[in-house]
Design a protein around this motif. Structure first.
Motif, mmCIF file in Angstrom:
data_model
loop_
_atom_site.group_PDB
_atom_site.id
_atom_site.type_symbol
_atom_site.label_atom_id
_atom_site.label_comp_id
_atom_site.label_asym_id
_atom_site.label_seq_id
_atom_site.Cartn_x
_atom_site.Cartn_y
_atom_site.Cartn_z
ATOM 1 N N GLY A 163 0.825 -1.200 0.000
ATOM 2 C CA GLY A 163 0.000 0.000 0.000
ATOM 3 C C GLY A 163 0.856 1.245 0.000
ATOM 4 O O GLY A 163 2.090 1.172 -0.075
ATOM 5 N N TYR A 164 0.188 2.375 0.034
ATOM 6 C CA TYR A 164 0.860 3.670 0.155
ATOM 7 C C TYR A 164 0.478 4.318 1.477
ATOM 8 O O TYR A 164 -0.651 4.180 1.967
ATOM 9 N N ASP A 165 1.423 5.049 2.027
ATOM 10 C CA ASP A 165 1.180 5.853 3.218
ATOM 11 C C ASP A 165 1.561 7.292 2.901
ATOM 12 O O ASP A 165 2.344 7.552 1.972
ATOM 13 N N ALA A 166 1.002 8.221 3.653
ATOM 14 C CA ALA A 166 1.385 9.626 3.545
ATOM 15 C C ALA A 166 1.919 10.053 4.897
ATOM 16 O O ALA A 166 1.156 10.135 5.866
ATOM 17 N N LEU A 167 3.226 10.283 4.986
ATOM 18 C CA LEU A 167 3.762 10.823 6.234
ATOM 19 C C LEU A 167 3.100 12.177 6.496
ATOM 20 O O LEU A 167 3.099 13.043 5.626
ATOM 21 N N THR A 168 2.540 12.319 7.676
ATOM 22 C CA THR A 168 1.746 13.502 7.979
ATOM 23 C C THR A 168 2.442 14.330 9.055
ATOM 24 O O THR A 168 2.767 13.829 10.128
ATOM 25 N N VAL A 169 2.676 15.601 8.733
ATOM 26 C CA VAL A 169 3.262 16.546 9.671
ATOM 27 C C VAL A 169 2.123 17.196 10.450
ATOM 28 O O VAL A 169 1.146 17.674 9.859
ATOM 29 N N VAL A 170 2.225 17.201 11.768
ATOM 30 C CA VAL A 170 1.141 17.714 12.607
ATOM 31 C C VAL A 170 1.666 18.757 13.590
ATOM 32 O O VAL A 170 2.813 18.697 14.034
ATOM 33 N N VAL A 171 0.787 19.702 13.912
ATOM 34 C CA VAL A 171 1.080 20.701 14.938
ATOM 35 C C VAL A 171 -0.081 20.732 15.930
ATOM 36 O O VAL A 171 -1.133 20.125 15.703
ATOM 37 N N LYS A 184 -0.144 17.322 21.187
ATOM 38 C CA LYS A 184 -1.421 17.826 21.703
ATOM 39 C C LYS A 184 -1.225 18.739 22.913
ATOM 40 O O LYS A 184 -1.943 19.723 23.102
ATOM 41 N N ARG A 185 -0.225 18.440 23.751
ATOM 42 C CA ARG A 185 -0.044 19.172 25.011
ATOM 43 C C ARG A 185 0.775 20.439 24.867
ATOM 44 O O ARG A 185 0.740 21.307 25.744
ATOM 45 N N ASN A 186 1.569 20.585 23.786
ATOM 46 C CA ASN A 186 2.503 21.698 23.671
ATOM 47 C C ASN A 186 2.139 22.600 22.492
ATOM 48 O O ASN A 186 2.214 22.175 21.336
ATOM 49 N N PRO A 187 1.760 23.859 22.763
ATOM 50 C CA PRO A 187 1.340 24.767 21.680
ATOM 51 C C PRO A 187 2.399 24.965 20.601
ATOM 52 O O PRO A 187 2.069 25.212 19.447
ATOM 53 N N GLY A 188 3.682 24.845 20.959
ATOM 54 C CA GLY A 188 4.739 25.057 19.978
ATOM 55 C C GLY A 188 5.261 23.784 19.351
ATOM 56 O O GLY A 188 6.309 23.785 18.703
ATOM 57 N N ALA A 189 4.531 22.681 19.529
ATOM 58 C CA ALA A 189 5.038 21.379 19.092
ATOM 59 C C ALA A 189 4.760 21.090 17.620
ATOM 60 O O ALA A 189 3.819 21.616 17.016
ATOM 61 N N ILE A 190 5.609 20.229 17.067
ATOM 62 C CA ILE A 190 5.426 19.697 15.723
ATOM 63 C C ILE A 190 5.941 18.260 15.733
ATOM 64 O O ILE A 190 6.874 17.923 16.462
ATOM 65 N N GLY A 191 5.308 17.403 14.971
ATOM 66 C CA GLY A 191 5.723 16.007 14.883
ATOM 67 C C GLY A 191 5.298 15.413 13.559
ATOM 68 O O GLY A 191 4.691 16.085 12.725
ATOM 69 N N TYR A 192 5.599 14.136 13.367
ATOM 70 C CA TYR A 192 5.192 13.449 12.132
ATOM 71 C C TYR A 192 5.050 11.964 12.393
ATOM 72 O O TYR A 192 5.715 11.400 13.248
ATOM 73 N N PHE A 193 4.162 11.341 11.616
ATOM 74 C CA PHE A 193 3.946 9.894 11.658
ATOM 75 C C PHE A 193 3.057 9.521 10.484
ATOM 76 O O PHE A 193 2.748 10.352 9.621
ATOM 77 N N GLY A 194 2.610 8.269 10.436
ATOM 78 C CA GLY A 194 1.802 7.796 9.322
ATOM 79 C C GLY A 194 0.406 8.397 9.295
ATOM 80 O O GLY A 194 -0.141 8.842 10.312
ATOM 81 N N TYR A 195 -0.186 8.392 8.119
ATOM 82 C CA TYR A 195 -1.481 9.031 7.871
ATOM 83 C C TYR A 195 -2.599 8.430 8.719
ATOM 84 O O TYR A 195 -3.466 9.148 9.227
ATOM 85 N N ALA A 196 -2.602 7.109 8.895
ATOM 86 C CA ALA A 196 -3.670 6.468 9.655
ATOM 87 C C ALA A 196 -3.707 6.963 11.093
ATOM 88 O O ALA A 196 -4.791 7.127 11.673
ATOM 89 N N TYR A 197 -2.533 7.197 11.677
ATOM 90 C CA TYR A 197 -2.491 7.693 13.052
ATOM 91 C C TYR A 197 -3.003 9.127 13.125
ATOM 92 O O TYR A 197 -3.643 9.527 14.105
ATOM 93 N N TYR A 198 -2.746 9.919 12.083
ATOM 94 C CA TYR A 198 -3.321 11.267 12.059
ATOM 95 C C TYR A 198 -4.841 11.195 11.985
ATOM 96 O O TYR A 198 -5.547 11.897 12.740
ATOM 97 N N LEU A 199 -5.368 10.368 11.076
ATOM 98 C CA LEU A 199 -6.821 10.295 10.928
ATOM 99 C C LEU A 199 -7.490 9.911 12.237
ATOM 100 O O LEU A 199 -8.541 10.462 12.595
#
Length: 326
Positions: free
Chosen positions: A102-110, A196-211
């Motif tokens: 399959g394909y995944d989309a690495l998702t950058v989150v803030v 989620k806890r830090n207003p200045g945070a950024i992270g990344y992981f797979g698309y399913a975990y973002y959804l």
């Protein structure tokens, strides 16, 4: 099973003994691929009461280490096998069939309270994550002068993760090269909680975990020169979500395929993979790729078409035309 049950399921699996006389299929590796392989395993076990499929998570790198020592039958991988891992398997006499699933989309989150980041470029992400940023790039304003002087807190996968390997290759320019002063975890849910806890945070992981966590986090559109693009099945399929779209894989050991239960499990995976991949919020491959996987399985086409590299941006259909290397 959804990704939310990952840790509980892994812990339960470790405490559950196979039924007496049952055959066992052992799988380990990527947390990204885990939800797919585990869902296939549940279906397969329901149809084959005399087979237990054990699916564990130790990251893509950790999974390959066990696989190349002959300790597992199938390895989940969120990147192709590396040159070093190819050598380890070769020295141990472990041959394998490579199968993209399959394909995944690495998702950058803030953090959802972040109201100043509307999109980021790969160059801006590199400025955050490259080794030279350690101890030097500490605020959002250093990424873009229009951003506020807010402390930058970075969360990401650990060194055993294929997601870490792919992200650093695609963004920094070299796999496994990143600043070391970020909060690393093989558990994607720790990354979710940290952002989620830090207003200045950024992270990344797979698309399913973002959804699964989209009400808690904000996905960042990536602008690769053609305007901001959010991760989605459509943008992965049309190639516009670049460079963070990637194929995900299973690898099956030659010796394991001599056992009927492993062969039957892999066949079930290929026959039902597209449906389960979609159900687990990943992007199915073209039907021709699954047919190619089945032919490679039948023909025992051993090795990898990636040659030990990530091949960022490559189309699977094009890669499968290349000769396999062991």
């Amino acid at each position: 099973m959804t990704p939310h049950t990952l840790l509980a399921a892994v812990a339960a699996a470790c405490l559950t003994l196979p039924a007496a006389g049952a055959a066992v299929v052992k799988i380990d590796g990527s947390s990204t691929v885990y939800p797919i392989s585990n869902a296939v395993a549940e279906e397969f076990e329901a149809a084959r009461k005399n087979v237990n499929v054990e699916v564990a998570v130790s990251g893509t790198g950790g999974g390959f280490a066990k696989f190349c020592r002959g300790q597992t039958d199938v390895s989940n991988a969120s990147r192709p096998i590396s040159a070093k891992e190819m050598q380890a398997c070769r020295e141990a006499g472990v041959r394998y069939v490579e199968m993209p699933v399959g394909y995944d989309a690495l998702t950058v989150v803030v953090n959802p309270r972040n109201d100043f980041v509307q999109s980021l470029t790969p160059a801006q992400l590199k400025r955050m994550w490259e080794p030279a940023a350690k101890g030097r790039v500490a605020t959002w304003q250093q990424i873009d002068p229009s951003f506020p002087d807010v402390r930058l807190r970075l969360y990401g996968p650990g060194a055993n993760s294929g997601t870490f390997d792919y992200f650093t290759e695609a963004i920094v320019g070299k796999a496994r090269q990143a600043r070391s002063d970020y909060i690393a975890s093989e558990d994607d849910y720790l990354i979710v909680r940290g952002v989620k806890r830090n207003p200045g945070a950024i992270g990344y992981f797979g698309y399913a975990y973002y959804l699964e966590n989209r009400r808690k986090l904000k996905a960042v559109p990536i602008d690769n020169g053609h305007g901001p693009v959010l991760p989605s099945p459509a943008t992965v399929e049309n190639g516009s979500y670049a460079p963070l779209s990637r194929p995900i894989f299973i690898y099956v050991a030659e010796r394991a395929l001599e056992r009927s239960e492993v062969r039957a499990f892999v066949e079930h995976y290929l026959d039902n993979g597209a449906r389960i991949v979609k159900r687990q919020n990943y992007v199915p491959l073209a039907d021709a790729v699954y047919r190619s996987n089945r032919k490679n399985l039948d023909d025992r086409r051993y090795g990898t078409v990636f040659g030990g590299t990530e091949a960022v941006g490559a189309r699977i259909e094009d890669m499968l035309r290349r000769p396999a290397q062991e």
